[in-house]
Design a protein around this motif. Structure first.
Motif, PDB file in Angstrom:
ATOM      1  N   UNK A 204       0.832  -1.198   0.000  1.00 31.13           N
ATOM      2  CA  UNK A 204       0.000   0.000   0.000  1.00 31.13           C
ATOM      3  C   UNK A 204       0.869   1.251   0.000  1.00 31.13           C
ATOM      4  N   UNK A 205       1.978   1.206   0.702  1.00 32.49           N
ATOM      5  CA  UNK A 205       2.915   2.326   0.688  1.00 32.49           C
ATOM      6  C   UNK A 205       3.435   2.567  -0.726  1.00 32.49           C
ATOM      7  N   UNK A 206       3.689   1.497  -1.457  1.00 30.01           N
ATOM      8  CA  UNK A 206       4.189   1.599  -2.828  1.00 30.01           C
ATOM      9  C   UNK A 206       3.229   2.381  -3.720  1.00 30.01           C
ATOM     10  N   UNK A 207       1.929   2.138  -3.531  1.00 31.81           N
ATOM     11  CA  UNK A 207       0.925   2.753  -4.395  1.00 31.81           C
ATOM     12  C   UNK A 207       0.212   3.940  -3.744  1.00 31.81           C
ATOM     13  N   UNK A 208       0.701   4.403  -2.620  1.00 33.88           N
ATOM     14  CA  UNK A 208       0.000   5.431  -1.842  1.00 33.88           C
ATOM     15  C   UNK A 208      -0.288   6.688  -2.668  1.00 33.88           C
ATOM     16  N   UNK A 209       0.708   7.251  -3.298  1.00 32.62           N
ATOM     17  CA  UNK A 209       0.521   8.494  -4.051  1.00 32.62           C
ATOM     18  C   UNK A 209      -0.444   8.300  -5.216  1.00 32.62           C
TER      19      UNK A 209
ATOM     20  N   UNK B  12      -4.470  -2.987 -12.454  1.00 30.36           N
ATOM     21  CA  UNK B  12      -3.353  -3.803 -11.979  1.00 30.36           C
ATOM     22  C   UNK B  12      -3.264  -3.762 -10.461  1.00 30.36           C
ATOM     23  N   UNK B  13      -3.416  -2.559  -9.884  1.00 30.30           N
ATOM     24  CA  UNK B  13      -3.373  -2.411  -8.424  1.00 30.30           C
ATOM     25  C   UNK B  13      -4.515  -3.189  -7.793  1.00 30.30           C
ATOM     26  N   UNK B  14      -5.701  -3.089  -8.378  1.00 29.14           N
ATOM     27  CA  UNK B  14      -6.861  -3.816  -7.857  1.00 29.14           C
ATOM     28  C   UNK B  14      -6.595  -5.312  -7.847  1.00 29.14           C
ATOM     29  N   UNK B  15      -5.949  -5.794  -8.878  1.00 25.27           N
ATOM     30  CA  UNK B  15      -5.640  -7.216  -8.976  1.00 25.27           C
ATOM     31  C   UNK B  15      -4.655  -7.644  -7.892  1.00 25.27           C
ATOM     32  N   UNK B  16      -3.646  -6.813  -7.637  1.00 26.54           N
ATOM     33  CA  UNK B  16      -2.646  -7.125  -6.617  1.00 26.54           C
ATOM     34  C   UNK B  16      -3.263  -7.135  -5.228  1.00 26.54           C
TER      35      UNK B  16
END
Length: 242
Positions: free
Chosen positions: A51-56, A92-96
Protein backbone atom coordinates in the motif's frame (compact mmCIF):
# COMPACT_ATOMS: atom_id res chain seq x y z
CA UNK A 1 -18.16 20.90 -22.57
CA UNK A 2 -18.34 17.82 -24.79
CA UNK A 3 -20.30 14.67 -24.15
CA UNK A 4 -18.20 11.61 -23.40
CA UNK A 5 -17.98 9.17 -26.29
CA UNK A 6 -18.55 5.45 -25.83
CA UNK A 7 -14.85 4.74 -25.43
CA UNK A 8 -14.53 7.39 -22.69
CA UNK A 9 -17.61 6.02 -20.93
CA UNK A 10 -16.09 2.56 -21.02
CA UNK A 11 -12.85 3.84 -19.49
CA UNK A 12 -14.80 5.65 -16.78
CA UNK A 13 -16.79 2.53 -15.99
CA UNK A 14 -13.65 0.38 -15.87
CA UNK A 15 -11.94 2.94 -13.64
CA UNK A 16 -14.88 3.03 -11.22
CA UNK A 17 -15.10 -0.76 -11.08
CA UNK A 18 -11.37 -1.05 -10.36
CA UNK A 19 -11.56 1.77 -7.80
CA UNK A 20 -14.37 -0.04 -5.96
CA UNK A 21 -12.35 -3.26 -6.02
CA UNK A 22 -9.40 -1.45 -4.48
CA UNK A 23 -11.68 0.10 -1.85
CA UNK A 24 -13.13 -3.30 -0.92
CA UNK A 25 -9.66 -4.84 -0.74
CA UNK A 26 -8.39 -2.01 1.50
CA UNK A 27 -11.29 -2.57 3.89
CA UNK A 28 -10.40 -6.25 4.17
CA UNK A 29 -6.67 -5.64 4.53
CA UNK A 30 -6.53 -2.61 6.83
CA UNK A 31 -9.57 -3.46 8.99
CA UNK A 32 -10.26 -0.21 10.85
CA UNK A 33 -13.50 1.46 11.87
CA UNK A 34 -13.19 4.10 9.18
CA UNK A 35 -14.10 3.08 5.63
CA UNK A 36 -13.08 6.31 3.91
CA UNK A 37 -10.78 5.49 1.02
CA UNK A 38 -8.11 8.08 1.80
CA UNK A 39 -8.01 7.05 5.46
CA UNK A 40 -7.63 3.39 4.56
CA UNK A 41 -4.77 4.29 2.22
CA UNK A 42 -3.04 6.45 4.84
CA UNK A 43 -3.34 3.90 7.64
CA UNK A 44 -2.58 0.94 5.38
CA UNK A 45 0.57 2.56 4.00
CA UNK A 46 2.03 2.62 7.51
CA UNK A 47 1.53 -1.11 7.91
CA UNK A 48 1.93 -2.66 4.48
CA UNK A 49 4.70 -2.20 1.94
CA UNK A 50 2.38 -2.79 -1.02
CA UNK A 51 0.00 0.00 0.00
CA UNK A 52 2.91 2.33 0.69
CA UNK A 53 4.19 1.60 -2.83
CA UNK A 54 0.93 2.75 -4.40
CA UNK A 55 0.00 5.43 -1.84
CA UNK A 56 0.52 8.49 -4.05
CA UNK A 57 -1.22 6.88 -7.02
CA UNK A 58 -4.21 5.84 -4.91
CA UNK A 59 -4.55 9.33 -3.42
CA UNK A 60 -4.59 10.81 -6.93
CA UNK A 61 -7.10 8.22 -8.09
CA UNK A 62 -9.35 9.11 -5.15
CA UNK A 63 -9.47 12.72 -6.38
CA UNK A 64 -10.12 11.59 -9.94
CA UNK A 65 -12.87 9.25 -8.80
CA UNK A 66 -14.58 12.07 -6.90
CA UNK A 67 -14.46 14.22 -10.03
CA UNK A 68 -15.93 11.46 -12.15
CA UNK A 69 -18.68 10.40 -9.76
CA UNK A 70 -19.60 13.52 -7.84
CA UNK A 71 -18.91 16.26 -10.36
CA UNK A 72 -20.61 14.82 -13.40
CA UNK A 73 -22.35 17.72 -15.13
CA UNK A 74 -25.05 15.63 -16.78
CA UNK A 75 -25.61 12.19 -18.23
CA UNK A 76 -22.65 11.56 -20.48
CA UNK A 77 -20.83 14.75 -19.44
CA UNK A 78 -17.71 14.56 -17.26
CA UNK A 79 -15.33 17.14 -15.86
CA UNK A 80 -12.53 14.57 -15.74
CA UNK A 81 -11.83 11.43 -17.72
CA UNK A 82 -9.28 8.71 -16.96
CA UNK A 83 -7.00 7.85 -19.84
CA UNK A 84 -6.26 4.28 -20.84
CA UNK A 85 -2.91 4.23 -19.01
CA UNK A 86 -4.52 5.27 -15.72
CA UNK A 87 -7.28 2.69 -16.08
CA UNK A 88 -4.78 -0.05 -16.83
CA UNK A 89 -2.71 0.95 -13.80
CA UNK A 90 -5.55 1.00 -11.29
CA UNK A 91 -6.80 -2.35 -12.63
CA UNK A 92 -3.35 -3.80 -11.98
CA UNK A 93 -3.37 -2.41 -8.42
CA UNK A 94 -6.86 -3.82 -7.86
CA UNK A 95 -5.64 -7.22 -8.98
CA UNK A 96 -2.65 -7.13 -6.62
CA UNK A 97 -4.69 -6.03 -3.60
CA UNK A 98 -7.66 -8.30 -4.28
CA UNK A 99 -5.56 -11.40 -4.93
CA UNK A 100 -2.37 -11.01 -2.91
CA UNK A 101 0.50 -13.42 -3.42
CA UNK A 102 0.98 -16.27 -1.03
CA UNK A 103 3.93 -16.28 1.35
CA UNK A 104 6.10 -18.72 -0.68
CA UNK A 105 6.31 -16.21 -3.55
CA UNK A 106 8.53 -13.90 -1.47
CA UNK A 107 10.35 -16.54 0.58
CA UNK A 108 13.85 -17.91 0.24
CA UNK A 109 13.34 -21.31 -1.37
CA UNK A 110 15.42 -24.49 -1.11
CA UNK A 111 15.77 -24.04 2.63
CA UNK A 112 18.89 -25.62 4.12
CA UNK A 113 18.22 -27.04 7.55
CA UNK A 114 20.09 -29.23 10.02
CA UNK A 115 19.72 -31.51 13.01
CA UNK A 116 21.11 -30.20 16.27
CA UNK A 117 23.59 -33.10 16.36
CA UNK A 118 25.14 -32.17 13.02
CA UNK A 119 28.67 -30.81 12.94
CA UNK A 120 28.91 -27.04 12.80
CA UNK A 121 31.26 -27.58 9.86
CA UNK A 122 28.23 -28.65 7.79
CA UNK A 123 26.70 -25.25 8.53
CA UNK A 124 29.83 -23.29 7.62
CA UNK A 125 30.03 -25.28 4.37
CA UNK A 126 26.41 -24.36 3.62
CA UNK A 127 27.14 -20.69 4.30
CA UNK A 128 30.02 -20.85 1.82
CA UNK A 129 28.03 -22.75 -0.82
CA UNK A 130 24.66 -21.00 -0.64
CA UNK A 131 25.41 -17.65 0.98
CA UNK A 132 22.57 -18.18 3.46
CA UNK A 133 22.79 -16.75 6.96
CA UNK A 134 19.82 -18.39 8.71
CA UNK A 135 19.19 -22.11 9.17
CA UNK A 136 16.28 -23.91 10.87
CA UNK A 137 17.53 -26.44 13.40
CA UNK A 138 15.64 -29.65 14.17
CA UNK A 139 15.56 -32.01 17.13
CA UNK A 140 13.61 -35.25 16.90
CA UNK A 141 12.18 -34.02 13.57
CA UNK A 142 10.81 -30.83 15.13
CA UNK A 143 12.19 -27.35 14.53
CA UNK A 144 13.56 -25.96 17.79
CA UNK A 145 14.95 -22.67 16.55
CA UNK A 146 17.08 -20.78 14.10
CA UNK A 147 20.85 -20.77 13.87
CA UNK A 148 22.32 -17.63 12.32
CA UNK A 149 25.74 -16.85 10.91
CA UNK A 150 25.96 -14.08 13.48
CA UNK A 151 25.46 -16.56 16.32
CA UNK A 152 28.24 -18.75 14.96
CA UNK A 153 30.62 -15.80 14.74
CA UNK A 154 29.79 -14.71 18.26
CA UNK A 155 30.39 -18.23 19.59
CA UNK A 156 33.71 -18.47 17.73
CA UNK A 157 34.86 -15.15 19.18
CA UNK A 158 34.12 -16.39 22.69
CA UNK A 159 36.01 -19.66 22.17
CA UNK A 160 39.00 -18.39 20.28
CA UNK A 161 42.46 -19.19 21.60
CA UNK A 162 45.52 -17.53 20.12
CA UNK A 163 43.43 -16.48 17.15
CA UNK A 164 42.34 -20.05 16.39
CA UNK A 165 39.03 -21.88 16.86
CA UNK A 166 38.87 -25.64 16.49
CA UNK A 167 35.44 -26.55 15.11
CA UNK A 168 36.17 -30.19 14.37
CA UNK A 169 34.22 -31.55 17.36
CA UNK A 170 31.65 -28.75 17.70
CA UNK A 171 28.01 -29.67 17.19
CA UNK A 172 25.19 -27.31 16.38
CA UNK A 173 23.69 -28.12 19.77
CA UNK A 174 26.79 -26.69 21.45
CA UNK A 175 26.11 -23.28 19.94
CA UNK A 176 22.35 -23.48 20.36
CA UNK A 177 22.78 -24.08 24.10
CA UNK A 178 24.75 -20.93 24.78
CA UNK A 179 23.18 -18.56 22.29
CA UNK A 180 20.01 -16.62 22.91
CA UNK A 181 17.13 -18.39 21.18
CA UNK A 182 16.18 -16.69 17.95
CA UNK A 183 12.51 -15.78 17.68
CA UNK A 184 10.73 -17.46 14.77
CA UNK A 185 7.14 -18.15 13.71
CA UNK A 186 5.70 -20.98 11.64
CA UNK A 187 3.09 -20.34 8.99
CA UNK A 188 1.17 -22.33 6.41
CA UNK A 189 2.07 -21.99 2.75
CA UNK A 190 -1.51 -20.74 2.21
CA UNK A 191 -0.95 -17.51 4.16
CA UNK A 192 -0.71 -14.38 2.03
CA UNK A 193 1.87 -11.62 2.22
CA UNK A 194 -0.40 -9.23 4.14
CA UNK A 195 -0.76 -11.79 6.91
CA UNK A 196 3.01 -12.21 6.96
CA UNK A 197 3.50 -8.47 7.38
CA UNK A 198 0.98 -8.54 10.22
CA UNK A 199 3.00 -11.22 12.00
CA UNK A 200 6.14 -9.07 11.87
CA UNK A 201 4.15 -5.97 12.88
CA UNK A 202 2.66 -7.68 15.94
CA UNK A 203 6.10 -8.90 17.00
CA UNK A 204 7.49 -5.39 16.60
CA UNK A 205 4.73 -3.91 18.77
CA UNK A 206 5.57 -6.44 21.48
CA UNK A 207 9.24 -5.42 21.13
CA UNK A 208 10.02 -8.97 20.09
CA UNK A 209 12.63 -9.14 17.35
CA UNK A 210 11.28 -11.72 14.95
CA UNK A 211 14.22 -13.13 13.00
CA UNK A 212 12.20 -15.03 10.44
CA UNK A 213 8.97 -16.71 9.49
CA UNK A 214 9.33 -20.35 8.47
CA UNK A 215 6.85 -21.67 5.92
CA UNK A 216 5.71 -25.29 6.17
CA UNK A 217 2.85 -27.20 4.61
CA UNK A 218 0.42 -26.50 7.47
CA UNK A 219 2.40 -24.15 9.70
CA UNK A 220 3.63 -26.87 12.07
CA UNK A 221 7.13 -26.97 13.56
CA UNK A 222 7.33 -30.70 12.86
CA UNK A 223 7.07 -30.26 9.10
CA UNK A 224 9.81 -29.75 6.55
CA UNK A 225 10.55 -26.06 5.89
CA UNK A 226 9.41 -24.89 2.46
CA UNK A 227 10.69 -21.34 2.71
CA UNK A 228 11.97 -18.63 5.03
CA UNK A 229 10.89 -14.99 5.11
CA UNK A 230 12.93 -12.34 6.89
CA UNK A 231 12.11 -8.65 7.42
CA UNK A 232 14.52 -7.91 4.58
CA UNK A 233 12.46 -10.05 2.20
CA UNK A 234 9.43 -7.86 2.89
CA UNK A 235 11.39 -4.72 2.07
CA UNK A 236 12.62 -6.25 -1.18
CA UNK A 237 9.20 -7.13 -2.57
CA UNK A 238 8.82 -5.62 -6.04
CA UNK A 239 5.30 -4.30 -6.56
CA UNK A 240 6.18 -2.45 -9.74
CA UNK A 241 3.23 -2.21 -12.10
CA UNK A 242 4.01 -1.68 -15.76
Amino acid sequence: MKPANKQDQLLSERFEVAFNQVHDALRDIVQINDERFVVLVKVGAKKYQVIETFKKDLEQYARLRNAIVHEKMAVGFYIAEPNAKVVHHIEKIANILSRPNYAPTIATKNVVFFDENDSILKVTAAIKQHGYSKFPIYKNQKCIGLLTAGSIMKWMAQHMESGIVNLADVRIADIMKVEKKQSIEFISKEINIFEVENIFEKAHKKKNKLEAVVITENGNAGEKPLGIITPWDLIQIDYTVE
